[in-house]
Design an enzyme around this catalytic site. Structure first.
Site, PDB file in Angstrom:
ATOM      1  N   SER A   1      -7.240 -20.866   2.991  1.00 63.30           N
ATOM      2  CA  SER A   1      -8.350 -21.110   3.058  1.00 63.30           C
ATOM      3  C   SER A   1      -8.973 -21.354   5.055  1.00 63.30           C
ATOM      4  O   SER A   1      -7.332 -21.413   5.311  1.00 63.30           O
ATOM      5  CB  SER A   1      -8.861 -22.333   2.196  1.00 63.30           C
ATOM      6  OG  SER A   1      -8.658 -24.006   2.379  1.00 63.30           O
ATOM      7  N   LYS A   2     -10.066 -21.577   5.038  1.00 64.89           N
ATOM      8  CA  LYS A   2     -10.290 -22.284   6.255  1.00 64.89           C
ATOM      9  C   LYS A   2      -9.234 -23.037   6.500  1.00 64.89           C
ATOM     10  O   LYS A   2      -9.506 -23.333   8.414  1.00 64.89           O
ATOM     11  CB  LYS A   2     -12.049 -22.440   5.690  1.00 64.89           C
ATOM     12  CG  LYS A   2     -12.672 -20.953   5.675  1.00 64.89           C
ATOM     13  CD  LYS A   2     -13.562 -20.533   7.332  1.00 64.89           C
ATOM     14  CE  LYS A   2     -13.797 -19.185   6.914  1.00 64.89           C
ATOM     15  NZ  LYS A   2     -13.003 -18.271   7.086  1.00 64.89           N
TER      16      LYS A   2
END
Ligand code: GLU
Length: 510
Positions: free
Chosen positions: A260-261
Protein backbone atom coordinates in the site's frame (compact mmCIF):
# COMPACT_ATOMS: atom_id res chain seq x y z
CA UNK A 1 -16.92 -38.64 -26.30
CA UNK A 2 -16.86 -36.38 -23.29
CA UNK A 3 -17.15 -32.90 -24.77
CA UNK A 4 -15.84 -31.18 -21.67
CA UNK A 5 -12.47 -32.82 -22.31
CA UNK A 6 -12.13 -31.22 -25.73
CA UNK A 7 -9.69 -28.36 -25.18
CA UNK A 8 -11.36 -25.03 -25.70
CA UNK A 9 -9.56 -22.20 -27.45
CA UNK A 10 -7.65 -20.27 -24.80
CA UNK A 11 -9.47 -17.06 -23.98
CA UNK A 12 -8.48 -15.16 -20.86
CA UNK A 13 -9.56 -11.79 -19.56
CA UNK A 14 -8.37 -8.95 -17.40
CA UNK A 15 -11.33 -7.33 -15.73
CA UNK A 16 -10.42 -4.13 -13.90
CA UNK A 17 -12.91 -1.92 -12.10
CA UNK A 18 -12.28 1.69 -13.12
CA UNK A 19 -12.47 3.00 -9.58
CA UNK A 20 -8.83 4.05 -9.42
CA UNK A 21 -5.63 4.01 -11.41
CA UNK A 22 -3.92 0.75 -12.33
CA UNK A 23 -2.35 -0.77 -9.21
CA UNK A 24 0.88 -2.66 -9.64
CA UNK A 25 -0.83 -5.80 -8.27
CA UNK A 26 -3.57 -5.55 -10.90
CA UNK A 27 -0.91 -4.98 -13.55
CA UNK A 28 0.60 -8.30 -12.47
CA UNK A 29 -2.79 -10.01 -12.93
CA UNK A 30 -3.05 -8.47 -16.40
CA UNK A 31 0.49 -9.58 -17.16
CA UNK A 32 -0.08 -13.22 -16.19
CA UNK A 33 -3.21 -13.28 -18.35
CA UNK A 34 -1.33 -11.67 -21.21
CA UNK A 35 1.64 -14.05 -20.96
CA UNK A 36 -0.65 -17.05 -20.73
CA UNK A 37 -2.72 -15.95 -23.75
CA UNK A 38 0.31 -15.18 -25.89
CA UNK A 39 2.14 -18.36 -24.89
CA UNK A 40 -0.92 -20.45 -25.74
CA UNK A 41 -1.67 -18.39 -28.84
CA UNK A 42 -5.07 -17.60 -27.38
CA UNK A 43 -6.96 -14.34 -26.92
CA UNK A 44 -6.51 -11.71 -24.23
CA UNK A 45 -9.70 -9.83 -23.49
CA UNK A 46 -10.16 -6.58 -21.60
CA UNK A 47 -13.45 -6.21 -19.77
CA UNK A 48 -14.33 -3.12 -17.79
CA UNK A 49 -16.26 -3.93 -14.61
CA UNK A 50 -17.89 -0.57 -14.01
CA UNK A 51 -21.09 -1.59 -12.27
CA UNK A 52 -20.19 0.48 -9.22
CA UNK A 53 -21.50 3.63 -10.87
CA UNK A 54 -20.70 5.85 -7.89
CA UNK A 55 -17.00 5.02 -7.92
CA UNK A 56 -16.32 4.22 -11.58
CA UNK A 57 -15.22 7.00 -13.92
CA UNK A 58 -14.30 7.06 -17.57
CA UNK A 59 -11.15 9.00 -16.64
CA UNK A 60 -9.97 6.02 -14.56
CA UNK A 61 -10.90 3.69 -17.41
CA UNK A 62 -8.83 5.77 -19.83
CA UNK A 63 -5.88 5.82 -17.47
CA UNK A 64 -6.03 2.03 -16.99
CA UNK A 65 -6.06 1.49 -20.76
CA UNK A 66 -3.17 3.91 -21.14
CA UNK A 67 -1.10 2.15 -18.47
CA UNK A 68 -1.78 -1.29 -19.92
CA UNK A 69 -0.77 -0.05 -23.36
CA UNK A 70 2.37 1.54 -21.87
CA UNK A 71 3.27 -1.80 -20.29
CA UNK A 72 2.81 -3.34 -23.74
CA UNK A 73 0.02 -5.66 -22.61
CA UNK A 74 -2.02 -5.32 -25.77
CA UNK A 75 -5.44 -6.91 -25.75
CA UNK A 76 -7.32 -8.51 -28.61
CA UNK A 77 -10.86 -7.57 -27.63
CA UNK A 78 -12.02 -4.74 -25.42
CA UNK A 79 -14.16 -1.64 -25.06
CA UNK A 80 -11.93 0.40 -27.38
CA UNK A 81 -11.47 -2.18 -30.10
CA UNK A 82 -14.61 -4.29 -30.02
CA UNK A 83 -14.79 -8.02 -30.69
CA UNK A 84 -17.43 -10.68 -31.15
CA UNK A 85 -18.44 -10.90 -27.49
CA UNK A 86 -19.16 -7.28 -26.66
CA UNK A 87 -20.10 -4.97 -25.24
CA UNK A 88 -16.98 -5.09 -23.05
CA UNK A 89 -18.19 -2.65 -20.40
CA UNK A 90 -20.49 -4.10 -17.78
CA UNK A 91 -22.51 -0.88 -17.61
CA UNK A 92 -23.36 -1.35 -21.30
CA UNK A 93 -24.18 -4.98 -20.67
CA UNK A 94 -26.63 -3.90 -17.95
CA UNK A 95 -28.25 -1.57 -20.50
CA UNK A 96 -28.47 -4.41 -22.98
CA UNK A 97 -30.43 -6.45 -20.42
CA UNK A 98 -27.87 -9.27 -20.47
CA UNK A 99 -27.83 -9.84 -16.72
CA UNK A 100 -31.54 -9.40 -16.13
CA UNK A 101 -32.21 -11.95 -18.85
CA UNK A 102 -29.89 -14.48 -17.21
CA UNK A 103 -31.40 -13.74 -13.79
CA UNK A 104 -34.88 -14.18 -15.30
CA UNK A 105 -33.92 -17.66 -16.39
CA UNK A 106 -32.79 -18.56 -12.89
CA UNK A 107 -36.05 -17.14 -11.47
CA UNK A 108 -38.08 -19.24 -13.92
CA UNK A 109 -36.16 -22.33 -12.90
CA UNK A 110 -36.55 -21.42 -9.21
CA UNK A 111 -32.77 -21.31 -8.84
CA UNK A 112 -33.18 -17.74 -7.71
CA UNK A 113 -35.94 -15.85 -5.93
CA UNK A 114 -37.07 -12.33 -5.24
CA UNK A 115 -36.31 -11.01 -1.80
CA UNK A 116 -38.37 -8.19 -0.31
CA UNK A 117 -36.54 -7.84 2.99
CA UNK A 118 -35.80 -4.26 3.89
CA UNK A 119 -32.33 -2.93 4.44
CA UNK A 120 -33.15 -2.45 8.14
CA UNK A 121 -34.15 -6.09 8.51
CA UNK A 122 -31.00 -7.28 6.78
CA UNK A 123 -28.85 -5.08 9.01
CA UNK A 124 -30.56 -6.46 12.08
CA UNK A 125 -30.13 -10.03 10.85
CA UNK A 126 -26.47 -9.42 10.27
CA UNK A 127 -26.04 -8.03 13.77
CA UNK A 128 -27.83 -11.02 15.30
CA UNK A 129 -25.50 -13.41 13.48
CA UNK A 130 -22.47 -11.45 14.64
CA UNK A 131 -23.78 -11.40 18.21
CA UNK A 132 -24.03 -15.18 18.10
CA UNK A 133 -20.46 -15.33 16.77
CA UNK A 134 -21.64 -16.60 13.37
CA UNK A 135 -20.84 -15.45 9.84
CA UNK A 136 -23.68 -13.20 8.64
CA UNK A 137 -25.99 -15.17 6.40
CA UNK A 138 -29.45 -14.47 4.98
CA UNK A 139 -32.14 -16.45 6.83
CA UNK A 140 -34.10 -17.26 3.66
CA UNK A 141 -37.29 -15.59 4.79
CA UNK A 142 -38.28 -14.87 1.17
CA UNK A 143 -37.05 -18.16 -0.25
CA UNK A 144 -40.43 -19.78 0.25
CA UNK A 145 -42.56 -17.12 -1.47
CA UNK A 146 -44.50 -18.53 -4.38
CA UNK A 147 -44.12 -16.81 -7.76
CA UNK A 148 -47.65 -15.42 -7.37
CA UNK A 149 -46.92 -13.97 -3.95
CA UNK A 150 -43.75 -12.39 -5.27
CA UNK A 151 -45.63 -10.99 -8.29
CA UNK A 152 -48.25 -9.46 -6.04
CA UNK A 153 -45.62 -7.71 -3.94
CA UNK A 154 -43.86 -6.46 -7.04
CA UNK A 155 -47.12 -5.18 -8.46
CA UNK A 156 -47.71 -3.33 -5.21
CA UNK A 157 -44.42 -1.53 -5.82
CA UNK A 158 -42.35 -3.25 -3.15
CA UNK A 159 -38.66 -3.07 -3.94
CA UNK A 160 -36.99 -6.45 -4.42
CA UNK A 161 -33.59 -7.93 -4.96
CA UNK A 162 -32.99 -11.24 -6.68
CA UNK A 163 -31.16 -13.82 -4.60
CA UNK A 164 -29.38 -16.93 -5.75
CA UNK A 165 -30.72 -20.05 -4.10
CA UNK A 166 -27.58 -21.76 -2.83
CA UNK A 167 -27.99 -25.55 -2.98
CA UNK A 168 -26.61 -27.76 -0.25
CA UNK A 169 -23.44 -29.08 -1.75
CA UNK A 170 -19.72 -29.27 -1.47
CA UNK A 171 -17.88 -27.00 -3.85
CA UNK A 172 -14.42 -27.89 -5.06
CA UNK A 173 -12.37 -25.20 -6.72
CA UNK A 174 -9.79 -26.94 -8.84
CA UNK A 175 -7.10 -24.34 -9.12
CA UNK A 176 -3.94 -24.53 -11.23
CA UNK A 177 -1.93 -22.74 -8.53
CA UNK A 178 -3.71 -23.73 -5.31
CA UNK A 179 -4.75 -27.24 -6.21
CA UNK A 180 -8.11 -28.42 -4.85
CA UNK A 181 -9.82 -26.09 -2.39
CA UNK A 182 -13.07 -27.26 -0.83
CA UNK A 183 -15.91 -25.05 0.34
CA UNK A 184 -19.18 -25.99 1.95
CA UNK A 185 -22.09 -24.10 0.43
CA UNK A 186 -23.50 -23.95 3.94
CA UNK A 187 -21.46 -20.91 4.88
CA UNK A 188 -22.27 -18.93 1.76
CA UNK A 189 -25.90 -18.00 2.30
CA UNK A 190 -28.24 -17.06 -0.54
CA UNK A 191 -26.50 -14.10 -2.12
CA UNK A 192 -27.92 -11.20 -4.08
CA UNK A 193 -27.39 -11.32 -7.82
CA UNK A 194 -29.56 -8.38 -8.88
CA UNK A 195 -29.93 -5.38 -6.60
CA UNK A 196 -33.23 -3.60 -5.95
CA UNK A 197 -32.19 -0.74 -8.25
CA UNK A 198 -31.65 -3.24 -11.10
CA UNK A 199 -27.89 -3.19 -10.71
CA UNK A 200 -25.99 -6.44 -11.02
CA UNK A 201 -23.82 -7.97 -8.29
CA UNK A 202 -20.20 -8.78 -9.04
CA UNK A 203 -20.39 -12.56 -8.57
CA UNK A 204 -23.24 -12.84 -11.02
CA UNK A 205 -22.04 -10.40 -13.68
CA UNK A 206 -18.64 -12.07 -13.82
CA UNK A 207 -20.11 -15.49 -14.49
CA UNK A 208 -22.58 -14.30 -17.10
CA UNK A 209 -19.74 -12.46 -18.83
CA UNK A 210 -17.25 -15.30 -18.57
CA UNK A 211 -19.82 -17.58 -20.21
CA UNK A 212 -20.74 -15.18 -23.00
CA UNK A 213 -17.13 -14.27 -23.64
CA UNK A 214 -16.21 -17.98 -23.75
CA UNK A 215 -13.48 -17.49 -21.16
CA UNK A 216 -11.42 -20.66 -20.84
CA UNK A 217 -9.13 -19.67 -17.95
CA UNK A 218 -9.59 -17.19 -15.13
CA UNK A 219 -6.27 -15.96 -13.78
CA UNK A 220 -6.67 -13.49 -10.92
CA UNK A 221 -5.60 -12.66 -7.37
CA UNK A 222 -6.25 -15.13 -4.57
CA UNK A 223 -8.45 -12.55 -2.83
CA UNK A 224 -11.10 -13.84 -5.26
CA UNK A 225 -10.82 -17.47 -4.18
CA UNK A 226 -13.92 -17.41 -1.98
CA UNK A 227 -15.87 -15.60 -4.68
CA UNK A 228 -15.00 -18.49 -6.93
CA UNK A 229 -17.07 -20.83 -4.78
CA UNK A 230 -20.16 -18.68 -5.41
CA UNK A 231 -19.30 -18.27 -9.05
CA UNK A 232 -19.01 -22.03 -9.56
CA UNK A 233 -22.55 -22.44 -8.22
CA UNK A 234 -23.81 -19.86 -10.71
CA UNK A 235 -22.06 -21.65 -13.58
CA UNK A 236 -23.72 -24.86 -12.53
CA UNK A 237 -27.13 -23.20 -12.22
CA UNK A 238 -26.76 -21.74 -15.72
CA UNK A 239 -25.82 -25.19 -17.01
CA UNK A 240 -22.30 -24.23 -18.10
CA UNK A 241 -18.83 -25.66 -17.63
CA UNK A 242 -16.75 -23.25 -15.56
CA UNK A 243 -13.40 -22.05 -16.82
CA UNK A 244 -10.14 -23.32 -15.35
CA UNK A 245 -9.01 -21.18 -12.41
CA UNK A 246 -5.59 -19.97 -11.36
CA UNK A 247 -5.43 -17.69 -8.33
CA UNK A 248 -2.06 -16.07 -7.86
CA UNK A 249 -0.76 -14.69 -4.58
CA UNK A 250 -1.02 -11.02 -3.72
CA UNK A 251 1.89 -8.60 -3.53
CA UNK A 252 2.96 -7.79 0.02
CA UNK A 253 5.19 -5.03 1.32
CA UNK A 254 8.52 -5.91 2.97
CA UNK A 255 6.74 -5.84 6.36
CA UNK A 256 4.35 -8.59 5.24
CA UNK A 257 1.32 -6.27 4.96
CA UNK A 258 -0.64 -5.80 1.74
CA UNK A 259 1.35 -3.50 -0.58
CA UNK A 260 0.00 0.00 0.00
CA UNK A 261 0.88 3.67 -0.11
CA UNK A 262 2.89 3.46 3.08
CA UNK A 263 5.38 1.22 1.23
CA UNK A 264 5.88 3.83 -1.51
CA UNK A 265 4.69 3.82 -5.10
CA UNK A 266 1.82 1.43 -5.81
CA UNK A 267 0.36 2.49 -9.13
CA UNK A 268 1.84 1.87 -12.55
CA UNK A 269 1.67 5.62 -13.23
CA UNK A 270 3.79 6.34 -10.16
CA UNK A 271 6.44 3.88 -11.29
CA UNK A 272 6.43 5.44 -14.75
CA UNK A 273 6.97 8.87 -13.23
CA UNK A 274 9.71 7.52 -11.01
CA UNK A 275 11.64 6.47 -14.13
CA UNK A 276 11.01 2.76 -14.45
CA UNK A 277 10.86 1.17 -17.88
CA UNK A 278 7.79 -0.89 -18.79
CA UNK A 279 10.12 -3.74 -19.80
CA UNK A 280 11.63 -3.78 -16.30
CA UNK A 281 8.27 -3.55 -14.54
CA UNK A 282 6.76 -6.49 -16.39
CA UNK A 283 9.94 -8.51 -16.01
CA UNK A 284 9.95 -7.81 -12.28
CA UNK A 285 6.22 -8.47 -11.82
CA UNK A 286 6.46 -11.76 -13.69
CA UNK A 287 9.32 -12.94 -11.50
CA UNK A 288 7.43 -12.10 -8.29
CA UNK A 289 5.79 -15.51 -8.42
CA UNK A 290 6.84 -17.15 -11.65
CA UNK A 291 10.06 -19.10 -12.00
CA UNK A 292 11.48 -19.12 -15.51
CA UNK A 293 12.81 -22.45 -16.78
CA UNK A 294 16.39 -21.16 -17.03
CA UNK A 295 18.62 -19.22 -14.63
CA UNK A 296 18.40 -15.93 -16.45
CA UNK A 297 16.25 -13.32 -14.76
CA UNK A 298 16.68 -10.39 -17.15
CA UNK A 299 14.03 -11.36 -19.67
CA UNK A 300 12.44 -9.59 -22.58
CA UNK A 301 8.73 -9.71 -23.25
CA UNK A 302 9.11 -12.29 -26.00
CA UNK A 303 11.36 -14.48 -23.85
CA UNK A 304 8.73 -14.43 -21.11
CA UNK A 305 5.95 -15.23 -23.57
CA UNK A 306 7.93 -18.18 -24.87
CA UNK A 307 8.66 -19.54 -21.40
CA UNK A 308 5.54 -18.76 -19.39
CA UNK A 309 3.84 -21.75 -17.76
CA UNK A 310 1.22 -21.45 -15.05
CA UNK A 311 2.54 -24.52 -13.23
CA UNK A 312 5.73 -22.58 -12.55
CA UNK A 313 3.79 -19.88 -10.67
CA UNK A 314 4.23 -20.29 -6.94
CA UNK A 315 1.46 -19.79 -4.39
CA UNK A 316 3.81 -18.23 -1.83
CA UNK A 317 3.19 -14.58 -0.98
CA UNK A 318 5.07 -12.21 -3.28
CA UNK A 319 7.15 -9.72 -1.30
CA UNK A 320 7.82 -6.51 -3.15
CA UNK A 321 11.54 -5.81 -3.35
CA UNK A 322 12.42 -2.42 -4.78
CA UNK A 323 16.12 -3.30 -4.92
CA UNK A 324 15.44 -6.09 -7.35
CA UNK A 325 13.21 -3.87 -9.47
CA UNK A 326 16.00 -1.27 -9.50
CA UNK A 327 18.51 -3.90 -10.57
CA UNK A 328 16.30 -5.09 -13.42
CA UNK A 329 15.52 -1.52 -14.42
CA UNK A 330 19.24 -0.84 -14.77
CA UNK A 331 19.69 -3.94 -16.92
CA UNK A 332 16.80 -3.03 -19.18
CA UNK A 333 18.11 0.54 -19.49
CA UNK A 334 21.44 -0.88 -20.66
CA UNK A 335 19.60 -3.04 -23.22
CA UNK A 336 17.98 -0.07 -25.01
CA UNK A 337 19.46 1.01 -28.31
CA UNK A 338 20.52 4.64 -28.68
CA UNK A 339 17.22 5.90 -30.15
CA UNK A 340 15.10 4.03 -27.62
CA UNK A 341 17.18 5.32 -24.72
CA UNK A 342 17.03 8.87 -26.08
CA UNK A 343 13.24 8.61 -26.32
CA UNK A 344 12.87 6.99 -22.89
CA UNK A 345 14.77 9.73 -21.06
CA UNK A 346 13.02 12.51 -22.99
CA UNK A 347 10.50 13.27 -20.22
CA UNK A 348 13.30 13.32 -17.61
CA UNK A 349 15.87 15.48 -19.41
CA UNK A 350 14.32 18.89 -18.79
CA UNK A 351 16.82 21.67 -19.48
CA UNK A 352 19.83 19.68 -18.30
CA UNK A 353 21.63 19.76 -21.65
CA UNK A 354 20.17 22.97 -23.02
CA UNK A 355 23.42 24.31 -24.52
CA UNK A 356 24.74 21.02 -25.89
CA UNK A 357 24.74 20.04 -29.54
CA UNK A 358 22.89 16.90 -30.59
CA UNK A 359 26.19 15.05 -30.87
CA UNK A 360 27.40 16.17 -27.43
CA UNK A 361 24.11 15.10 -25.96
CA UNK A 362 24.46 11.73 -27.68
CA UNK A 363 27.88 11.25 -26.06
CA UNK A 364 26.58 12.24 -22.64
CA UNK A 365 23.58 9.95 -23.02
CA UNK A 366 25.85 7.09 -23.88
CA UNK A 367 27.90 7.87 -20.80
CA UNK A 368 24.98 7.93 -18.39
CA UNK A 369 23.22 4.92 -19.91
CA UNK A 370 25.87 2.66 -18.44
CA UNK A 371 24.94 3.43 -14.86
CA UNK A 372 21.41 4.86 -14.52
CA UNK A 373 19.22 3.02 -12.05
CA UNK A 374 16.05 4.94 -12.91
CA UNK A 375 15.38 7.35 -15.74
CA UNK A 376 14.50 9.97 -13.16
CA UNK A 377 18.23 10.42 -12.46
CA UNK A 378 18.71 11.69 -16.02
CA UNK A 379 18.50 15.40 -15.32
CA UNK A 380 20.95 15.32 -12.41
CA UNK A 381 23.36 13.09 -14.30
CA UNK A 382 23.34 15.27 -17.41
CA UNK A 383 23.89 18.30 -15.22
CA UNK A 384 26.90 16.59 -13.67
CA UNK A 385 28.14 16.13 -17.19
CA UNK A 386 27.49 19.56 -18.66
CA UNK A 387 27.14 22.04 -15.81
CA UNK A 388 30.11 23.94 -14.54
CA UNK A 389 31.02 23.62 -10.88
CA UNK A 390 32.50 25.83 -8.22
CA UNK A 391 36.05 24.86 -7.36
CA UNK A 392 35.87 26.44 -3.92
CA UNK A 393 32.84 24.33 -3.05
CA UNK A 394 33.75 21.09 -4.86
CA UNK A 395 34.41 18.64 -2.04
CA UNK A 396 36.51 16.22 -4.03
CA UNK A 397 38.76 19.00 -5.22
CA UNK A 398 40.80 19.02 -2.01
CA UNK A 399 42.57 15.83 -3.01
CA UNK A 400 44.04 17.56 -6.07
CA UNK A 401 46.10 20.00 -4.04
CA UNK A 402 49.36 18.22 -4.68
CA UNK A 403 52.11 18.36 -7.35
CA UNK A 404 51.19 15.16 -9.19
CA UNK A 405 47.78 16.55 -10.07
CA UNK A 406 49.41 19.68 -11.41
CA UNK A 407 51.60 17.53 -13.60
CA UNK A 408 48.62 15.49 -14.89
CA UNK A 409 46.85 18.67 -15.88
CA UNK A 410 49.93 19.99 -17.68
CA UNK A 411 50.28 16.77 -19.64
CA UNK A 412 46.60 16.81 -20.55
CA UNK A 413 46.63 20.41 -21.71
CA UNK A 414 49.72 19.71 -23.80
CA UNK A 415 48.04 16.68 -25.35
CA UNK A 416 44.95 18.71 -26.18
CA UNK A 417 46.98 21.50 -27.73
CA UNK A 418 47.57 19.34 -30.77
CA UNK A 419 43.84 19.02 -31.43
CA UNK A 420 41.71 21.51 -33.30
CA UNK A 421 39.20 23.57 -31.40
CA UNK A 422 36.59 22.89 -34.03
CA UNK A 423 34.62 20.13 -32.48
CA UNK A 424 31.47 20.11 -34.54
CA UNK A 425 30.68 16.49 -35.24
CA UNK A 426 27.55 14.70 -36.27
CA UNK A 427 25.52 12.29 -34.18
CA UNK A 428 26.68 9.54 -36.54
CA UNK A 429 30.28 10.30 -35.56
CA UNK A 430 29.74 9.74 -31.87
CA UNK A 431 31.48 6.36 -31.81
CA UNK A 432 34.65 7.51 -33.66
CA UNK A 433 34.80 10.57 -31.42
CA UNK A 434 34.65 8.44 -28.28
CA UNK A 435 37.24 6.09 -29.77
CA UNK A 436 39.52 9.09 -30.45
CA UNK A 437 39.07 10.27 -26.86
CA UNK A 438 39.98 6.78 -25.64
CA UNK A 439 43.16 6.93 -27.64
CA UNK A 440 43.93 10.33 -26.15
CA UNK A 441 43.47 8.91 -22.67
CA UNK A 442 45.75 5.99 -23.53
CA UNK A 443 48.48 8.37 -24.73
CA UNK A 444 48.15 10.42 -21.57
CA UNK A 445 48.33 7.32 -19.44
CA UNK A 446 51.59 6.42 -21.10
CA UNK A 447 52.99 9.88 -20.45
CA UNK A 448 51.91 9.69 -16.82
CA UNK A 449 53.57 6.33 -16.43
CA UNK A 450 56.78 7.78 -17.77
CA UNK A 451 56.48 10.48 -15.10
CA UNK A 452 55.85 7.89 -12.34
CA UNK A 453 52.26 9.04 -11.95
CA UNK A 454 49.80 6.21 -11.21
CA UNK A 455 46.89 5.80 -13.62
CA UNK A 456 44.41 6.19 -10.79
CA UNK A 457 45.82 9.64 -10.02
CA UNK A 458 45.44 10.60 -13.64
CA UNK A 459 41.83 9.45 -13.90
CA UNK A 460 40.74 11.06 -10.67
CA UNK A 461 42.52 14.33 -11.33
CA UNK A 462 41.04 14.76 -14.77
CA UNK A 463 37.56 13.76 -13.75
CA UNK A 464 37.58 16.09 -10.75
CA UNK A 465 39.05 18.92 -12.81
CA UNK A 466 36.33 18.47 -15.44
CA UNK A 467 33.31 17.92 -13.22
CA UNK A 468 34.27 18.72 -9.62
CA UNK A 469 33.63 15.07 -8.67
CA UNK A 470 35.78 11.99 -8.48
CA UNK A 471 32.95 9.69 -9.54
CA UNK A 472 30.86 10.05 -12.63
CA UNK A 473 31.05 9.56 -16.37
CA UNK A 474 34.02 7.74 -17.84
CA UNK A 475 36.82 10.06 -18.88
CA UNK A 476 36.71 9.44 -22.65
CA UNK A 477 33.00 10.34 -22.65
CA UNK A 478 33.72 13.63 -20.89
CA UNK A 479 36.53 14.45 -23.26
CA UNK A 480 34.40 13.68 -26.30
CA UNK A 481 31.15 15.13 -25.03
CA UNK A 482 32.20 18.43 -23.50
CA UNK A 483 33.07 21.23 -25.92
CA UNK A 484 36.81 21.25 -26.45
CA UNK A 485 37.04 24.86 -25.23
CA UNK A 486 35.24 23.85 -22.06
CA UNK A 487 37.68 21.01 -21.49
CA UNK A 488 40.68 23.30 -21.96
CA UNK A 489 39.17 25.97 -19.77
CA UNK A 490 38.39 23.65 -16.89
CA UNK A 491 41.78 21.97 -17.00
CA UNK A 492 43.74 25.25 -17.05
CA UNK A 493 41.47 26.76 -14.41
CA UNK A 494 42.07 23.77 -12.16
CA UNK A 495 45.78 24.05 -12.81
CA UNK A 496 45.94 27.72 -11.82
CA UNK A 497 43.87 27.10 -8.74
CA UNK A 498 46.00 24.20 -7.52
CA UNK A 499 49.22 26.05 -8.32
CA UNK A 500 48.06 29.07 -6.33
CA UNK A 501 47.02 26.96 -3.31
CA UNK A 502 50.31 25.06 -3.36
CA UNK A 503 52.25 28.32 -3.58
CA UNK A 504 50.36 29.70 -0.56
CA UNK A 505 51.26 26.58 1.40
CA UNK A 506 54.96 26.77 0.62
CA UNK A 507 55.30 30.53 1.21
CA UNK A 508 56.99 31.15 4.53
CA UNK A 509 54.36 32.14 7.10
CA UNK A 510 51.66 31.37 4.51
N1 GLU B 1 -13.29 -6.51 -11.25
C1 GLU B 1 -12.61 -7.44 -10.42
C2 GLU B 1 -11.46 -6.75 -9.71
O1 GLU B 1 -11.09 -5.67 -10.12
C3 GLU B 1 -12.06 -8.57 -11.24
C4 GLU B 1 -12.54 -9.86 -10.76
C5 GLU B 1 -12.26 -11.03 -11.67
O2 GLU B 1 -11.19 -11.07 -12.29
O3 GLU B 1 -13.08 -11.88 -11.72
O4 GLU B 1 -10.96 -7.27 -8.75
Amino acid sequence: MNLSLVPRPVRVRFAPSPTGTLHIGSARTALYNYLYARHQEGSFILRIEDTDAARSTSAFEQSILKDLAWLGLDWDEGPDRGGDCGPYRQSERVQAGIYSQAAGRLLDERKAYRCFCSQERLEQLKQECLDRGEMPKYDRRCAGLSPDEAQAKLAAGEPATIRFRVPETEIVVNDLIHGHTKFSSDVLGDFIIIRSDGGVAYNFAVVVDDIQMAISHVIRGEDHLTNTARQLLVFRALGQEPPVYAHHSLILGPDGGKLSKRHGATSVGEFRQAGYLPEAIINYLALLSWKPSGDQENLSRSEMVRDFEIYRVSRSPAIFDIQKLNWLNGLHIRDLDREAFHAAIGPFRNQAAAGATGAQLAVAEKAIQTSLVTLAETEARLKEFFDDYNIEAAEDFAELLEPQSLRVLELAVAELAGLSTDQGFAVTEVEPQIAAARELVARLKLKCREGQIPAKRMYRTLRIALTGRSSGPELPFLLAGLARDTVRLRLTRAHSYIAARLAEKTEPGG
